[in-house]
Enzyme design. Sequence first.
Site, PDB file in Angstrom:
ATOM      1  CG  ASN A  15      42.529  40.665  39.663  1.00 58.93           C
ATOM      2  OD1 ASN A  15      42.161  39.930  40.579  1.00 58.93           O
ATOM      3  ND2 ASN A  15      41.695  41.135  38.748  1.00 58.93           N
ATOM      4  CB  SER A 223      46.898  41.502  27.127  1.00 61.43           C
ATOM      5  OG  SER A 223      45.649  40.831  27.003  1.00 61.43           O
TER       6      SER A 223
END
Length: 265
Positions: A15, A223
Site C-alpha cells: 500500500n 509494521s
Amino acid sequence: MAKLEAERKPLIAGNWKLNLDHLQSIAFVQKLAWSLKDARFDFSKVEVAIFPPFTDLRSVQSLIAADKFELTFGAQDVSAHDSGAFTGEISGQFLSALDCRYVIVGHSERRSFHFESNDLVGLKASAAIRNGLIPVICVGETAEDLETRGASAVPVEQLDTALAEVPSGSEIVVAYEPVWAIGSGQAASPEQAETVAGLLREVIASRLGSDCANATRILYGGSVKSGNIASFMREENIDGALVGGASLIIDEFVKIARFQNHVGV
Ligand code: PEP
C-alpha cells in the site's frame, strides 16, 4: 481446513498510500519488477500486488501490460456509488476499466481521517464486487480497543458488518491490521494475529459460507518487515501481508515477497 490443503496463494500487497506520482511510479514499478526477476522470484507461488494512488493507475496499468510484468495492482479506495453527482469519488467501474484486480476498503486511515463507518465500508465492498474487483477489507482494533475489549472484538464486528450485503461465495481478501501497529514499528505478535485471523475466518464462514472462508486470503498488516514476515507466514490462518512503509523500499519489499526463502518457512 489447513492452509496448504486449502491452496490459498499467499499475497504480499504494498500500500503506497499518498506517495509516488505517476512518473515516479513508472520508475518504481520497473525497478521492482527487475529486482524480483533478478531474485528469480516465482510468481506462481506468491502473488505480489501494489496499490498506488489513483493518479498513477493508468501509468502502472500501461507499463505492466506493455512489459508483461506479473505484478498485480489495485486502488486504495472506491466509491460506494457507480456514477452520479458524487464530486471527488472514484467509481469501481472506472477501476475495473483500468484492469485493477483489487481495491482496499476500510483502511484505518480512511476510517479515522474520513470517518468511514462499518456500514460504508460494507457498501464499498459491495460496489467493488459488483464491478468485478476483489475488495481488500481492512479491519483492526485501536490501542484503546485492545485495552478495553481485547484484540478480536472490534475486527470481528467490523468484518461482520462489512460482509452483511456481500453475496455469499464472493471473492474477498481480508487484512487484519491493528491500528496501533500501523506505521509504529511495533508489530502484533504472530500469536495475536493468528487468533484474530482464525476468528475472522469464522465470520467469513458464517456470512459467505465455509468454502468461501477456506478460500479467502487473510493478510496481516502493521509494521511488517523482512525480519518479521516469516513469523506471520508460519501461522495457519495468515496468508500474506499488507505492507505500508516497507513497500516503498524496493529491496525490503522484495525480501518480504521472498519470505519462502527465509529460514523455517
Ligand atoms: C498499512 O498502512 O496498511 C500498513 C500496514 O502500514 P505499515 O506497514 O507502514 O505499518
